[in-house]
Design a protein around this motif. Sequence first.
Motif, PDB file in Angstrom:
ATOM      1  N   SER A 239       0.837  -1.205   0.000  1.00 32.81           N
ATOM      2  CA  SER A 239       0.000   0.000   0.000  1.00 32.81           C
ATOM      3  C   SER A 239       0.874   1.257   0.000  1.00 32.81           C
ATOM      4  N   ALA A 242       1.843   2.042  -3.554  1.00 25.79           N
ATOM      5  CA  ALA A 242       0.736   2.624  -4.323  1.00 25.79           C
ATOM      6  C   ALA A 242       0.868   4.140  -4.348  1.00 25.79           C
ATOM      7  N   GLU A 263      -0.474   1.897 -10.820  1.00 21.79           N
ATOM      8  CA  GLU A 263      -1.932   1.974 -10.701  1.00 21.79           C
ATOM      9  C   GLU A 263      -2.592   0.700 -11.223  1.00 21.79           C
ATOM     10  N   VAL A 264      -1.980   0.077 -12.231  1.00 24.31           N
ATOM     11  CA  VAL A 264      -2.534  -1.176 -12.764  1.00 24.31           C
ATOM     12  C   VAL A 264      -2.398  -2.271 -11.702  1.00 24.31           C
ATOM     13  N   CYS A 266      -2.084  -2.005  -8.493  1.00 26.34           N
ATOM     14  CA  CYS A 266      -2.878  -1.796  -7.278  1.00 26.34           C
ATOM     15  C   CYS A 266      -4.381  -1.883  -7.540  1.00 26.34           C
ATOM     16  N   GLN A 267      -4.798  -1.530  -8.746  1.00 25.45           N
ATOM     17  CA  GLN A 267      -6.239  -1.573  -9.016  1.00 25.45           C
ATOM     18  C   GLN A 267      -6.696  -2.903  -9.596  1.00 25.45           C
ATOM     19  N   THR A 268      -5.871  -3.476 -10.459  1.00 26.73           N
ATOM     20  CA  THR A 268      -6.255  -4.758 -11.060  1.00 26.73           C
ATOM     21  C   THR A 268      -5.083  -5.734 -11.008  1.00 26.73           C
ATOM     22  N   LEU A 278      -2.066  -6.963  -1.390  1.00 27.94           N
ATOM     23  CA  LEU A 278      -2.853  -5.718  -1.358  1.00 27.94           C
ATOM     24  C   LEU A 278      -3.907  -5.761  -0.272  1.00 27.94           C
ATOM     25  N   SER A 283      -5.060   0.630   2.848  1.00 27.14           N
ATOM     26  CA  SER A 283      -4.530   1.614   1.897  1.00 27.14           C
ATOM     27  C   SER A 283      -4.483   2.967   2.592  1.00 27.14           C
ATOM     28  N   GLY A 286      -7.112   5.796  -0.934  1.00 32.72           N
ATOM     29  CA  GLY A 286      -8.046   4.870  -1.593  1.00 32.72           C
ATOM     30  C   GLY A 286      -9.277   4.457  -0.807  1.00 32.72           C
ATOM     31  N   ARG A 289     -10.965  -1.071   2.324  1.00 34.00           N
ATOM     32  CA  ARG A 289     -10.993  -2.463   1.892  1.00 34.00           C
ATOM     33  C   ARG A 289     -11.059  -3.363   3.118  1.00 34.00           C
TER      34      ARG A 289
END
Length: 368
Positions: A239, A242, A263-264, A266-268, A278, A283, A286, A289
């Motif tokens: 995190s 990120a 960003e890729v 951490c997001q996908t 993750l 985070s 963000g 979660r």
Amino acid sequence: MSTDWTARPSATPADADAVLEIRGLRVDYGAGAHAIHAVNGVDLTLHRGEVLGVAGESGSGKSTLAYAASRLLRPPGRTVAGEVTYYPAGAGRQEPGIDVLALPPERLRKFRWTELSVVFQAAMSSLNPVLNVATQLTDALEAHRPGMTRRQCLARARELLELVNIDVARLSAYPHQLSGGQRQRIMIAMALVLEPEVIIMDEPTTSLDVVVQREILARVMELRARLDCSVIFITHDLSLLAEIADTIAVMYAGKVVEIAPAEVLCQTPSHPYSAGLLSSFPSLHGPHRTLVGIPGLPPDPRALPAGCPFHPRCGEAVAACSRDVPALFALGQRHQAACLVREAAAHAELNATDSRQASPSLPGRAER
Ligand SMILES: Nc1ncnc2c1ncn2[C@@H]1O[C@H](COP(=O)(O)OP(=O)(O)O)[C@@H](O)[C@H]1O
Ligand SMILES: [Mg+2]
């Protein structure tokens, strides 16, 4: 150039803006059947001006990678294969890089201060306890910049303290008189003293509280912009990356298992291990979660499971995962992951797209 530490003539950077290239790096502790393969075939490229984050649980080989790439590895550690090539700024694109693993001692000293420097986690043990801050900073300058006067060296030391946000009055302080956060910032100032092009930071904030951690990270980002350097930032906390990294590489059992723009990743995230990492840390910004973490423990490097080393902890593993070792495959332009399940899914999707395109009468997914 024909010195023996320039890389092979063919070793011009694969990426035009590469500053450090690690290829096929393997590092063992010990030898023979009981050797630990701590870094087991790693390829990484640090691009000029970028922050490359390296994440992974304890024991995944992150520090070993940093030690080997900076030639700070000590026995029983041994670099058994691979190349580390440094491309100085301003060198012509056709010029071969510098073969870091072949640098002779004298040239290595210069390399480690003026071209690449390392900040390690244990700041207390890295600082000399009997020298005050001013002396530690100016000693390095006097050794490597013989043209500088004492007064100039002190002025530079003051400037560096300001840069890392420490009161210049602390120049006369000794390490034991400083807080953990201050010592860590002094270490960063030490690493910057000769303005290297590459800085490797190995968990530089791990022992610090969150507020100090954030302040130091903000400094690192500011310095990167001001000094125009490139950074490899190592941490077990994804995190954190990120927030600061441009590219993130995730390591598991001595290998890179996923690499992507931050960003890729951490997001996908694609690799189940990246997704697990993750979900192991809150985070900093963000969305909220649920933290689930990863079941089980990292494997014993002396007894790695067959197939994918992550499979015993993976909720998505299939039979092939305990048999075949996954290699990195491309998911996108700058996104690679080493997961058999993901690779099979990507192939299936590709085949479906191909067959839809080959027979336009077949309904596409959206039309079904
Ligand atoms: N000096 C050493 N002697 C033997 N094994 C080591 C030594 N240092 C590290 N290792 C082993 O190498 C592996 C990778 O360690 P390390 O690079 O420190 O991982 P990380 O930094 O990701 O926590 C671990 O299994 C660790 O036990
Ligand atoms: Mg480490």
